[in-house]
Design a protein around this motif. Structure first.
Motif, PDB file in Angstrom:
ATOM      1  N   LEU A 126       0.833  -1.211   0.000  1.00 30.91           N
ATOM      2  CA  LEU A 126       0.000   0.000   0.000  1.00 30.91           C
ATOM      3  C   LEU A 126       0.864   1.256   0.000  1.00 30.91           C
ATOM      4  O   LEU A 126       0.574   2.221  -0.709  1.00 30.91           O
ATOM      5  N   ARG A 127       1.931   1.247   0.792  1.00 33.16           N
ATOM      6  CA  ARG A 127       2.806   2.421   0.846  1.00 33.16           C
ATOM      7  C   ARG A 127       3.508   2.656  -0.476  1.00 33.16           C
ATOM      8  O   ARG A 127       3.791   3.793  -0.845  1.00 33.16           O
ATOM      9  N   GLY A 128       3.770   1.584  -1.215  1.00 36.35           N
ATOM     10  CA  GLY A 128       4.515   1.708  -2.458  1.00 36.35           C
ATOM     11  C   GLY A 128       3.699   2.163  -3.645  1.00 36.35           C
ATOM     12  O   GLY A 128       4.253   2.459  -4.709  1.00 36.35           O
ATOM     13  N   ARG A 129       2.375   2.235  -3.498  1.00 35.32           N
ATOM     14  CA  ARG A 129       1.536   2.664  -4.610  1.00 35.32           C
ATOM     15  C   ARG A 129       1.484   4.190  -4.684  1.00 35.32           C
ATOM     16  O   ARG A 129       1.644   4.874  -3.683  1.00 35.32           O
ATOM     17  N   PRO A 130       1.237   4.718  -5.876  1.00 33.25           N
ATOM     18  CA  PRO A 130       1.082   6.171  -5.984  1.00 33.25           C
ATOM     19  C   PRO A 130      -0.069   6.662  -5.112  1.00 33.25           C
ATOM     20  O   PRO A 130      -1.086   5.983  -4.963  1.00 33.25           O
ATOM     21  N   ARG A 131       0.094   7.828  -4.538  1.00 37.98           N
ATOM     22  CA  ARG A 131      -0.944   8.418  -3.692  1.00 37.98           C
ATOM     23  C   ARG A 131      -1.817   9.307  -4.570  1.00 37.98           C
ATOM     24  O   ARG A 131      -1.382  10.350  -5.048  1.00 37.98           O
ATOM     25  N   ALA A 132      -3.035   8.863  -4.790  1.00 39.24           N
ATOM     26  CA  ALA A 132      -3.934   9.589  -5.679  1.00 39.24           C
ATOM     27  C   ALA A 132      -4.376  10.899  -5.046  1.00 39.24           C
ATOM     28  O   ALA A 132      -4.563  10.994  -3.828  1.00 39.24           O
ATOM     29  N   LEU A 133      -4.532  11.915  -5.872  1.00 40.64           N
ATOM     30  CA  LEU A 133      -5.042  13.212  -5.458  1.00 40.64           C
ATOM     31  C   LEU A 133      -6.458  13.359  -5.992  1.00 40.64           C
ATOM     32  O   LEU A 133      -6.741  12.981  -7.135  1.00 40.64           O
ATOM     33  N   TRP A 134      -7.359  13.941  -5.161  1.00 41.57           N
ATOM     34  CA  TRP A 134      -8.754  14.063  -5.575  1.00 41.57           C
ATOM     35  C   TRP A 134      -9.217  15.505  -5.417  1.00 41.57           C
ATOM     36  O   TRP A 134      -8.721  16.239  -4.568  1.00 41.57           O
ATOM     37  N   PRO A 135     -10.205  15.907  -6.211  1.00 38.56           N
ATOM     38  CA  PRO A 135     -10.677  17.293  -6.131  1.00 38.56           C
ATOM     39  C   PRO A 135     -11.392  17.586  -4.816  1.00 38.56           C
ATOM     40  O   PRO A 135     -11.900  16.680  -4.150  1.00 38.56           O
ATOM     41  N   ASP A 136     -11.428  18.877  -4.463  1.00 38.37           N
ATOM     42  CA  ASP A 136     -12.281  19.304  -3.363  1.00 38.37           C
ATOM     43  C   ASP A 136     -13.728  18.970  -3.725  1.00 38.37           C
ATOM     44  O   ASP A 136     -14.144  19.112  -4.871  1.00 38.37           O
ATOM     45  N   GLY A 137     -14.476  18.541  -2.747  1.00 38.42           N
ATOM     46  CA  GLY A 137     -15.867  18.184  -3.016  1.00 38.42           C
ATOM     47  C   GLY A 137     -16.075  16.719  -3.317  1.00 38.42           C
ATOM     48  O   GLY A 137     -17.216  16.291  -3.565  1.00 38.42           O
ATOM     49  N   MET A 138     -14.986  15.908  -3.283  1.00 40.07           N
ATOM     50  CA  MET A 138     -15.168  14.464  -3.445  1.00 40.07           C
ATOM     51  C   MET A 138     -16.084  13.949  -2.344  1.00 40.07           C
ATOM     52  O   MET A 138     -15.871  14.245  -1.162  1.00 40.07           O
ATOM     53  N   PRO A 139     -17.116  13.173  -2.689  1.00 37.77           N
ATOM     54  CA  PRO A 139     -17.991  12.627  -1.648  1.00 37.77           C
ATOM     55  C   PRO A 139     -17.223  11.691  -0.722  1.00 37.77           C
ATOM     56  O   PRO A 139     -16.488  10.819  -1.186  1.00 37.77           O
ATOM     57  N   PRO A 140     -17.381  11.863   0.588  1.00 42.73           N
ATOM     58  CA  PRO A 140     -16.617  11.047   1.549  1.00 42.73           C
ATOM     59  C   PRO A 140     -16.807   9.548   1.367  1.00 42.73           C
ATOM     60  O   PRO A 140     -15.851   8.779   1.511  1.00 42.73           O
ATOM     61  N   GLN A 141     -18.019   9.108   1.046  1.00 45.47           N
ATOM     62  CA  GLN A 141     -18.230   7.669   0.888  1.00 45.47           C
ATOM     63  C   GLN A 141     -17.461   7.138  -0.310  1.00 45.47           C
ATOM     64  O   GLN A 141     -16.923   6.022  -0.267  1.00 45.47           O
ATOM     65  N   ALA A 142     -17.377   7.919  -1.387  1.00 41.58           N
ATOM     66  CA  ALA A 142     -16.598   7.487  -2.556  1.00 41.58           C
ATOM     67  C   ALA A 142     -15.130   7.333  -2.183  1.00 41.58           C
ATOM     68  O   ALA A 142     -14.474   6.363  -2.594  1.00 41.58           O
ATOM     69  N   LEU A 143     -14.610   8.268  -1.405  1.00 44.90           N
ATOM     70  CA  LEU A 143     -13.224   8.162  -0.957  1.00 44.90           C
ATOM     71  C   LEU A 143     -13.026   6.920  -0.102  1.00 44.90           C
ATOM     72  O   LEU A 143     -12.021   6.211  -0.231  1.00 44.90           O
ATOM     73  N   ARG A 144     -13.979   6.643   0.800  1.00 48.90           N
ATOM     74  CA  ARG A 144     -13.865   5.474   1.666  1.00 48.90           C
ATOM     75  C   ARG A 144     -13.880   4.184   0.850  1.00 48.90           C
ATOM     76  O   ARG A 144     -13.082   3.266   1.098  1.00 48.90           O
ATOM     77  N   VAL A 145     -14.771   4.107  -0.131  1.00 44.41           N
ATOM     78  CA  VAL A 145     -14.856   2.897  -0.947  1.00 44.41           C
ATOM     79  C   VAL A 145     -13.586   2.717  -1.765  1.00 44.41           C
ATOM     80  O   VAL A 145     -13.077   1.594  -1.915  1.00 44.41           O
ATOM     81  N   LEU A 146     -13.040   3.796  -2.307  1.00 40.41           N
ATOM     82  CA  LEU A 146     -11.783   3.691  -3.053  1.00 40.41           C
ATOM     83  C   LEU A 146     -10.657   3.192  -2.152  1.00 40.41           C
ATOM     84  O   LEU A 146      -9.846   2.356  -2.564  1.00 40.41           O
TER      85      LEU A 146
END
Length: 265
Positions: free
Chosen positions: A183-203
């Motif tokens: 997990l640490r070795g994967r790229p850290r994705a950046l997301w726009p402001d306003g991303m729904p929290p549940q979508a972030l959690r599921v990702l």
């Protein structure tokens, strides 16, 4: 984390809706590769987009965004995560569908009539190949985030039980550290402001389960497991991989829906 296509699908949709600047899209793609370039993979795509075609020097992601806005200024992007035997979300037969299935990911700009598939072409260079998609096919069946999240959890439980019953799962010292390191070795994705929290959690959950899948798939034939045991394990893990793809698509689709629906001043 997730994948480069998920990043492009979310950010390009946000940009088309006025919720992000072009530089924001480029910055979000940076963790996936030191450099990105773009080329039309067929003459039809080159004519449609104005991007360089086969044999010509590649262009940039900036020009890709410009082509999307010129053709479909209010369009949206669709993440596709196909696999052999699981082509949900693809537009139908064609080069885009074939290449996306081979790569395991892609972005369909249905309103613009083309799709893009990323693949490394050199050390530190990710190329987005553009394919004409004259018929995007029907809109994929909607999968809600709650449903995707429940299915992801249930598939993990079912596979764990199946692996234990088959005596395929076995203790591996340091496996937790192995998963954490992946997990640490994967790229850290950046997301726009306003991303729904549940979508972030599921990702995030999908990324964690994906790392577990990688760890669980170790010791293929030639290692500690017999060929038949490895096949049985692969069969048990396949539904989890499908659930990860569904969860990621659902999370990205919900993020796109929310980001493009916010009124802009």
């Amino acid at each position: 984390m997730s994948c480069a296509s998920a990043t492009l699908a979310v950010w390009a949709s946000a940009w088309l809706a006025g919720a992000a600047a072009p530089d924001d899209v480029l910055d979000a793609l940076a963790p996936w590769s030191d450099a990105h370039d773009v080329a039309a993979a067929d003459p039809e795509a080159a004519e449609l987009t104005g991007l360089p075609g086969p044999g010509a020097p590649p262009s940039s992601t900036t020009m890709l965004l410009a082509a999307v806005r010129r053709i479909a200024p209010r369009g949206q992007a669709r993440l596709v995560l196909p696999a052999p035997g699981d082509v949900r979300g693809l537009p139908g037969p064609g080069r885009f569908s074939r290449e996306a299935t081979t790569t395991g990911e892609g972005v369909l700009f249905a309103d613009a009539g083309f799709g893009v598939v990323p693949a490394p072409v050199a050390d530190g260079v990710l190329r987005w190949s553009v394919y004409a998609v004259p018929d995007p096919g029907p809109v994929p069946e909607h999968v809600g985030l709650n449903e995707a999240e429940r299915d992801l959890r249930s598939q993990v439980r079912a596979a764990a039980a199946a692996l234990t019953e088959m005596d395929v799962a076995r203790h591996r010292p340091g496996v937790r550290e192995e998963i954490a390191a992946a997990l640490r070795g994967r790229p850290r994705a950046l997301w726009p402001d306003g991303m729904p929290p549940q979508a972030l959690r599921v990702l995030q959950q999908a990324d964690e389960v994906d790392a577990i899948l990688v760890a669980a798939a170790g010791d293929e034939p030639g290692g500690a497991l017999s060929a038949s045991a490895a096949i049985a394990r692969s069969d048990a893990l396949r539904p989890i991989a499908a659930a990860v793809r569904v969860a990621r698509r659902a999370a990205v689709a919900e993020a796109v829906r929310v980001l493009v629906s916010v009124p802009r001043t």
